[in-house]
Design an enzyme around this catalytic site. Sequence first.
Site, PDB file in Angstrom:
ATOM      1  N   MET A  12       0.844  -1.276  -0.098  1.00 32.71           N
ATOM      2  CA  MET A  12      -0.034   0.030   0.080  1.00 32.71           C
ATOM      3  C   MET A  12       0.700   1.295  -0.041  1.00 32.71           C
ATOM      4  SD  MET A  12      -2.643  -1.433  -0.424  1.00 32.71           S
ATOM      5  CE  MET A  12      -4.097  -0.592  -0.171  1.00 32.71           C
ATOM      6  N   ASN A  66       1.656  -5.756 -10.616  1.00 34.56           N
ATOM      7  CA  ASN A  66       0.916  -5.613  -9.476  1.00 34.56           C
ATOM      8  C   ASN A  66      -0.427  -6.294  -9.684  1.00 34.56           C
ATOM      9  OD1 ASN A  66      -0.078  -4.500  -7.128  1.00 34.56           O
ATOM     10  ND2 ASN A  66      -1.299  -3.031  -8.274  1.00 34.56           N
ATOM     11  N   HIS A  68      -4.616  -5.767  -8.821  1.00 34.60           N
ATOM     12  CA  HIS A  68      -5.557  -4.658  -8.378  1.00 34.60           C
ATOM     13  C   HIS A  68      -7.067  -5.277  -8.421  1.00 34.60           C
ATOM     14  CE1 HIS A  68      -7.170  -0.643  -7.865  1.00 34.60           C
ATOM     15  NE2 HIS A  68      -7.985  -1.109  -8.781  1.00 34.60           N
ATOM     16  N   SER A 111      -7.137  -7.689 -11.505  1.00 31.59           N
ATOM     17  CA  SER A 111      -6.380  -7.359 -12.901  1.00 31.59           C
ATOM     18  C   SER A 111      -4.883  -7.610 -12.382  1.00 31.59           C
ATOM     19  CB  SER A 111      -6.535  -6.018 -13.469  1.00 31.59           C
ATOM     20  OG  SER A 111      -7.842  -5.832 -13.873  1.00 31.59           O
ATOM     21  N   ASP A 132      -1.883   2.199 -10.965  1.00 30.82           N
ATOM     22  CA  ASP A 132      -2.611   1.081 -11.594  1.00 30.82           C
ATOM     23  C   ASP A 132      -3.276   1.239 -13.027  1.00 30.82           C
ATOM     24  OD1 ASP A 132      -4.785   1.357  -8.487  1.00 30.82           O
ATOM     25  OD2 ASP A 132      -3.074   0.213  -8.879  1.00 30.82           O
ATOM     26  N   GLU A 134      -8.048 -13.611  -7.197  1.00 34.45           N
ATOM     27  CA  GLU A 134      -6.753 -12.984  -7.478  1.00 34.45           C
ATOM     28  C   GLU A 134      -5.711 -14.041  -7.119  1.00 34.45           C
ATOM     29  OE1 GLU A 134      -6.448  -9.784  -4.759  1.00 34.45           O
ATOM     30  OE2 GLU A 134      -8.316  -9.132  -5.043  1.00 34.45           O
TER      31      GLU A 134
HETATM   32  C1  GRF Z   1      -6.264  -7.359  -2.283  1.00 28.94           C
HETATM   33  O1  GRF Z   1      -7.584  -6.972  -2.534  1.00 28.94           O
HETATM   34  C2  GRF Z   1      -5.334  -7.191  -3.250  1.00 28.94           C
HETATM   35  O2  GRF Z   1      -5.983  -6.948  -4.486  1.00 28.94           O
HETATM   36  C3  GRF Z   1      -5.056  -5.639  -2.894  1.00 28.94           C
HETATM   37  O3  GRF Z   1      -4.724  -5.883  -1.596  1.00 28.94           O
HETATM   38  C4  GRF Z   1      -5.692  -6.668  -1.053  1.00 28.94           C
HETATM   39  C5  GRF Z   1      -5.201  -7.472   0.184  1.00 28.94           C
HETATM   40  O4  GRF Z   1      -4.227  -8.459  -0.635  1.00 28.94           O
HETATM   41  N1  GRF Z   1      -3.492  -5.173  -3.542  1.00 28.94           N
HETATM   42  P1  GRF Z   1      -3.511  -9.580   0.450  1.00 28.94           P
HETATM   43  O5  GRF Z   1      -4.503 -10.159   0.915  1.00 28.94           O
HETATM   44  O6  GRF Z   1      -2.639  -8.690   1.341  1.00 28.94           O
HETATM   45  O7  GRF Z   1      -2.465 -10.123  -0.345  1.00 28.94           O
END
Ligand code: GRF
Length: 202
Positions: free
Chosen positions: A88, A105, A107, A134, A143, A172
């Site tokens: 993040m 990445n 998303h 994606s 993104d 994902e």
């Molecule tokens: C997920 O929705 C991912 O798409 C976004 O962060 C969220 C948490 O991901 N990038 P994770 O469980 O920490 O891998």
Amino acid sequence: ARVAVLISGTGTNMAALLYAAKATDCPYEIVLVASNNPDAGGLKLAEAEGIATFAHPHKGLSREEHDGIMHEALIAAKTEFVALAGYMRILSSGFVEKWEGRMLNIHPSLLPKYKGLHTHERAIEAGDSHGGCSVHLVTAELDDGPILGQTPVAILPGDTADSLAARVLIAEHQLYSRCLAVFVGRETSPDHLVAQVRERAL
Ligand code: GRF
């Protein structure tokens, strides 16, 4: 191929990549899990799996300083590809330049729709038939890079952001390890892959 995964939180996508890498025919191995959050749950999981970890808080550092520290850790691990997975942080252009073309990445939306945050709320609010996820190449624009793979996920009547997010996460976990394996194992250039995805998406 040597892949480093950058996380900030739980790291369920990191776990999915890690477990997929245990398959004997997987063309990548996870060589490092790095985070801007020393308390990220995924770090403990990686350690238990015998994978090197690195964490350095970004607090009090400029974006460039922190990105530089993360870059050094990636180099020290002889990283070839970077997989952002719930990382993040907005990356500085200097960092992106160093890894562009080798950094992916995931998303939680069907890009180019719903860049940024609160993607599931926005898809539900808009009355979309599907949400989804994606995998894309990372560029300086948030993104916004070329898309390598997507999975549409039907929105059910009564879905909340949380219930949709839980199903999208399943998608994902499958999508990311498949896209990463194809990407690192590819014979063709990335734009060939992007074209393939575009054909399929049409
Ligand atoms: C997920 O929705 C991912 O798409 C976004 O962060 C969220 C948490 O991901 N990038 P994770 O469980 O920490 O891998």
